[in-house]
Design an enzyme around this catalytic site. Structure first.
Site, PDB file in Angstrom:
ATOM      1  N   THR A   1       0.827  -1.208   0.000  1.00 35.55           N
ATOM      2  CA  THR A   1       0.000   0.000   0.000  1.00 35.55           C
ATOM      3  C   THR A   1       0.865   1.264   0.000  1.00 35.55           C
ATOM      4  O   THR A   1       2.000   1.235   0.522  1.00 35.55           O
ATOM      5  CB  THR A   1      -0.914  -0.007   1.246  1.00 35.55           C
ATOM      6  OG1 THR A   1      -1.418   1.310   1.455  1.00 35.55           O
ATOM      7  CG2 THR A   1      -0.160  -0.397   2.512  1.00 35.55           C
TER       8      THR A   1
ATOM      9  N   LYS B   1       2.431  -3.312   7.279  1.00 35.01           N
ATOM     10  CA  LYS B   1       2.611  -3.506   5.830  1.00 35.01           C
ATOM     11  C   LYS B   1       4.054  -3.153   5.424  1.00 35.01           C
ATOM     12  O   LYS B   1       4.660  -3.833   4.591  1.00 35.01           O
ATOM     13  CB  LYS B   1       1.621  -2.649   5.036  1.00 35.01           C
ATOM     14  CG  LYS B   1       0.162  -3.044   5.182  1.00 35.01           C
ATOM     15  CD  LYS B   1      -0.170  -4.418   4.633  1.00 35.01           C
ATOM     16  CE  LYS B   1      -0.136  -4.486   3.129  1.00 35.01           C
ATOM     17  NZ  LYS B   1      -0.578  -5.821   2.625  1.00 35.01           N
TER      18      LYS B   1
ATOM     19  N   GLU C   1       0.387   3.558   1.902  1.00 34.21           N
ATOM     20  CA  GLU C   1       0.423   4.054   3.282  1.00 34.21           C
ATOM     21  C   GLU C   1       1.770   3.799   3.960  1.00 34.21           C
ATOM     22  O   GLU C   1       2.087   4.407   4.977  1.00 34.21           O
ATOM     23  CB  GLU C   1      -0.728   3.447   4.102  1.00 34.21           C
ATOM     24  CG  GLU C   1      -2.062   3.764   3.457  1.00 34.21           C
ATOM     25  CD  GLU C   1      -3.276   3.524   4.333  1.00 34.21           C
ATOM     26  OE1 GLU C   1      -3.153   3.571   5.565  1.00 34.21           O
ATOM     27  OE2 GLU C   1      -4.353   3.294   3.761  1.00 34.21           O
TER      28      GLU C   1
HETATM   29  P1  NAD Z   1      -9.929  -6.875   3.026  1.00 35.00           P
HETATM   30  O1  NAD Z   1      -9.847  -6.610   4.486  1.00 35.00           O
HETATM   31  O2  NAD Z   1     -11.201  -6.595   2.306  1.00 35.00           O
HETATM   32  O3  NAD Z   1      -9.556  -8.394   2.726  1.00 35.00           O
HETATM   33  C1  NAD Z   1      -8.548  -9.075   3.409  1.00 35.00           C
HETATM   34  C2  NAD Z   1      -8.823 -10.569   3.273  1.00 35.00           C
HETATM   35  O4  NAD Z   1      -7.750 -11.276   3.935  1.00 35.00           O
HETATM   36  C3  NAD Z   1     -10.129 -11.024   3.938  1.00 35.00           C
HETATM   37  O5  NAD Z   1     -10.835 -11.870   3.063  1.00 35.00           O
HETATM   38  C4  NAD Z   1      -9.667 -11.775   5.187  1.00 35.00           C
HETATM   39  O6  NAD Z   1     -10.553 -12.820   5.558  1.00 35.00           O
HETATM   40  C5  NAD Z   1      -8.314 -12.314   4.724  1.00 35.00           C
HETATM   41  N1  NAD Z   1      -7.412 -12.600   5.843  1.00 35.00           N
HETATM   42  C6  NAD Z   1      -7.142 -11.797   6.911  1.00 35.00           C
HETATM   43  N2  NAD Z   1      -6.261 -12.405   7.729  1.00 35.00           N
HETATM   44  C7  NAD Z   1      -5.941 -13.600   7.150  1.00 35.00           C
HETATM   45  C8  NAD Z   1      -5.084 -14.663   7.503  1.00 35.00           C
HETATM   46  N3  NAD Z   1      -4.356 -14.627   8.638  1.00 35.00           N
HETATM   47  N4  NAD Z   1      -5.003 -15.737   6.687  1.00 35.00           N
HETATM   48  C9  NAD Z   1      -5.746 -15.791   5.537  1.00 35.00           C
HETATM   49  N5  NAD Z   1      -6.586 -14.813   5.164  1.00 35.00           N
HETATM   50  C10 NAD Z   1      -6.683 -13.728   5.957  1.00 35.00           C
HETATM   51  O7  NAD Z   1      -8.719  -6.054   2.391  1.00 35.00           O
HETATM   52  P2  NAD Z   1      -8.555  -5.423   0.944  1.00 35.00           P
HETATM   53  O8  NAD Z   1      -9.002  -4.030   0.988  1.00 35.00           O
HETATM   54  O9  NAD Z   1      -9.117  -6.344  -0.046  1.00 35.00           O
HETATM   55  O10 NAD Z   1      -6.971  -5.407   0.834  1.00 35.00           O
HETATM   56  C11 NAD Z   1      -6.270  -6.515   0.294  1.00 35.00           C
HETATM   57  C12 NAD Z   1      -4.781  -6.201   0.297  1.00 35.00           C
HETATM   58  O11 NAD Z   1      -4.530  -5.026  -0.459  1.00 35.00           O
HETATM   59  C13 NAD Z   1      -4.221  -5.944   1.692  1.00 35.00           C
HETATM   60  O12 NAD Z   1      -2.953  -6.541   1.769  1.00 35.00           O
HETATM   61  C14 NAD Z   1      -4.110  -4.421   1.761  1.00 35.00           C
HETATM   62  O13 NAD Z   1      -3.058  -4.031   2.607  1.00 35.00           O
HETATM   63  C15 NAD Z   1      -3.806  -4.094   0.310  1.00 35.00           C
HETATM   64  N6  NAD Z   1      -4.247  -2.757  -0.137  1.00 35.00           N
HETATM   65  C16 NAD Z   1      -5.541  -2.338   0.067  1.00 35.00           C
HETATM   66  C17 NAD Z   1      -5.940  -1.094  -0.412  1.00 35.00           C
HETATM   67  C18 NAD Z   1      -7.368  -0.608  -0.245  1.00 35.00           C
HETATM   68  O14 NAD Z   1      -7.657   0.544  -0.575  1.00 35.00           O
HETATM   69  N7  NAD Z   1      -8.292  -1.422   0.208  1.00 35.00           N
HETATM   70  C19 NAD Z   1      -5.023  -0.268  -1.069  1.00 35.00           C
HETATM   71  C20 NAD Z   1      -3.713  -0.733  -1.261  1.00 35.00           C
HETATM   72  C21 NAD Z   1      -3.349  -1.975  -0.793  1.00 35.00           C
HETATM   73  P1  TYD Z   2     -10.423   4.432   4.904  1.00 34.54           P
HETATM   74  O1  TYD Z   2     -11.445   4.029   3.915  1.00 34.54           O
HETATM   75  O2  TYD Z   2     -10.464   3.836   6.272  1.00 34.54           O
HETATM   76  O3  TYD Z   2      -8.992   4.188   4.205  1.00 34.54           O
HETATM   77  P2  TYD Z   2      -7.496   4.626   4.704  1.00 34.54           P
HETATM   78  O4  TYD Z   2      -7.540   5.033   6.116  1.00 34.54           O
HETATM   79  O5  TYD Z   2      -6.744   3.363   4.502  1.00 34.54           O
HETATM   80  O6  TYD Z   2      -7.098   5.728   3.772  1.00 34.54           O
HETATM   81  O7  TYD Z   2     -10.472   6.002   5.056  1.00 34.54           O
HETATM   82  C1  TYD Z   2     -10.304   6.876   3.960  1.00 34.54           C
HETATM   83  C2  TYD Z   2     -10.320   8.286   4.487  1.00 34.54           C
HETATM   84  O8  TYD Z   2     -11.634   8.569   5.002  1.00 34.54           O
HETATM   85  C3  TYD Z   2      -9.372   8.502   5.645  1.00 34.54           C
HETATM   86  O9  TYD Z   2      -8.806   9.809   5.548  1.00 34.54           O
HETATM   87  C4  TYD Z   2     -10.260   8.416   6.874  1.00 34.54           C
HETATM   88  C5  TYD Z   2     -11.586   8.963   6.379  1.00 34.54           C
HETATM   89  N1  TYD Z   2     -12.793   8.408   7.049  1.00 34.54           N
HETATM   90  C6  TYD Z   2     -13.746   9.271   7.591  1.00 34.54           C
HETATM   91  O10 TYD Z   2     -13.611  10.508   7.536  1.00 34.54           O
HETATM   92  N2  TYD Z   2     -14.845   8.725   8.203  1.00 34.54           N
HETATM   93  C7  TYD Z   2     -15.041   7.387   8.291  1.00 34.54           C
HETATM   94  O11 TYD Z   2     -16.055   6.933   8.889  1.00 34.54           O
HETATM   95  C8  TYD Z   2     -14.058   6.500   7.699  1.00 34.54           C
HETATM   96  C9  TYD Z   2     -14.225   5.014   7.772  1.00 34.54           C
HETATM   97  C10 TYD Z   2     -12.954   7.063   7.087  1.00 34.54           C
END
Ligand code: NAD
Ligand code: TYD
Length: 350
Positions: A139, A168, A141
């Site tokens: 990420t 991460k 982040e």
């Molecule tokens: P999510 O929370 O929706 O999904 C995570 C999945 O991992 C879930 O299905 C959960 O059951 C599984 N999981 C958790 N712990 C586990 C374990 N110990 N063993 C096996 N499975 C396990 O997350 P997401 O938003 O789909 O993110 C997926 C990946 O992408 C993560 O590594 C996150 O850091 C990365 N990522 C997410 C974003 C975003 O905006 N959501 C952006 C950049 C990177």
């Molecule tokens: P989020 O979706 O939790 O992603 P991340 O923290 O990984 O960027 O949040 C996105 C942005 O929205 C972050 O600046 C926090 C803000 N936020 C709110 O203002 N209110 C909320 O209820 C949530 C969940 C997030």
């Protein structure tokens, strides 16, 4: 035909990626997920009978189970999505972020190394079987927060601020070390904030759509002027596919769509699209250590690998809002029971 181990494939991005891979390639996809609160097999209902797809309920920290899977399915590719992924939860309970995100990653790397090395017992050998690769989904982040100007580049020093981003960043360091020390064929991708179908409604966009739809308050942290760089999940999946096939071994690739938006802008857009009133907005206490701004410089992946996002934010957000409106049942199933306990606990002091 490749045998791709997708971890965390029942979550938001992982399930979109499973769909993407089955649609675009003739590979075997082995999806392992421990099904935490964020894992949802409903996301994969339409592919569960595809003969190229297997789901196994397995924790990435379970070395024995992972070893059996490598043996049985002859895994040649790993794409590691499995993680605890929510910043707010990492503030309440950091430990699981360290065990899943760091130890889980190291367990996967270790088992892959054992199966993929040509001479697994020779600790000095860095020769691997042809065509194997481990891809770590990371990420933006990990880079910390930006001021009003500047962008994250792959060379930006890591400076994580939350327990989530620290875990991460730690995992990225372990992946790097396995490449440097053992010669493991790896890539790391660092993507900006994703939005799209199947996102758990603890995250900003689905939470706001869901609350807005039912006329509930919209909790905006602090002044709502924090900036995120939003990318549609299908563009992220495409980028991972590109890195998997074209990424240079050992390289890190930033992924982002040049879509910087302040949180409040997004909340107001959702309100407008749903025809509701801005009086639903409730400014609440800010998240501790809240990163002010993220922005990704995607020059490396666009110029070196030829990837580019297809969605504009306007098109992507309109489709996404529509998807959540049309998939009420999916949302209702999640937002009953445990989710409400989380929600009440998280927002009670707000
Ligand atoms: P999510 O929370 O929706 O999904 C995570 C999945 O991992 C879930 O299905 C959960 O059951 C599984 N999981 C958790 N712990 C586990 C374990 N110990 N063993 C096996 N499975 C396990 O997350 P997401 O938003 O789909 O993110 C997926 C990946 O992408 C993560 O590594 C996150 O850091 C990365 N990522 C997410 C974003 C975003 O905006 N959501 C952006 C950049 C990177
Ligand atoms: P989020 O979706 O939790 O992603 P991340 O923290 O990984 O960027 O949040 C996105 C942005 O929205 C972050 O600046 C926090 C803000 N936020 C709110 O203002 N209110 C909320 O209820 C949530 C969940 C997030």
């Amino acid at each position: 035909m490749k045998n791709v181990l997708v971890t965390g494939g029942a979550g938001f991005i992982g399930s979109n990626f499973v769909h993407h891979m089955l649609k675009n390639h003739d590979y075997n996809i082995i999806n392992i997920d421990s099904l935490t609160y964020a894992g949802n097999l409903d996301n994969l209902k339409d592919v569960e009978n595809d003969s190229r797809y297997t789901f196994l309920k397995v924790d990435i920290r379970d070395r024995e189970a992972i070893t059996e899977i490598f043996e049985k399915y002859d895994i040649d590719t790993v794409v590691n999505f499995a993680a605890e992924s929510h910043v707010d939860r990492s503030i309440t309970d950091p430990e699981i972020f360290l065990t899943t995100n760091v130890i889980g990653t190291q367990t996967l790397l270790d088992v892959a190394k054992k199966f993929w090395k040509v001479n697994p017992d020779d600790k000095y050998s860095t020769e691997y079987k042809e065509g194997v690769k481990y891809l770590q989904v990371s990420t933006d982040e990990v880079y910390g927060a930006l001021g009003k100007t500047g962008m994250f580049m792959e060379t930006t020093p890591l400076s994580p601020n939350s327990p989530y981003s620290a875990s991460k960043a730690s995992a990225d360091m372990v992946v790097r070390a396995y490449h440097e020390t053992f010669g493991m064929p790896v890539n790391i991708t660092r993507c900006s904030n994703n939005y799209g179908p199947y996102q758990f409604p603890e995250k900003l966009i689905p939470l706001m759509i869901n609350n807005c739809k039912s006329g509930k308050q919209l909790p905006v942290y602090g002044d709502g002027m924090q900036i995120r760089d939003w990318l549609h999940v299908s563009d992220h999946c495409n980028a991972i596919d590109t890195v998997l096939h074209k990424g240079v071994i050992g390289e890190i690739y930033n992924i982002g769509g040049n879509n910087e938006k302040a949180n409040i802008e997004i909340v107001k857009l959702i309100i407008k699209t749903l025809g509701k009133d801005e009086s639903l907005i409730k400014y609440v206490k800010d998240r501790p250590g809240h990163d002010r701004r993220y922005a990704i410089d995607n020059t490396k992946i666009t110029t070196q690998l030829g990837w580019a996002p297809k969605y504009t934010f306007e098109q992507g957000i309109a489709e996404t809002i529509q998807w959540y409106l049309e998939n009420e049942e999916w949302m209702d199933k999640i937002t009953s029971g445990d989710y409400m306990k989380y929600y009440d606990n998280m927002y009670k002091k707000a």
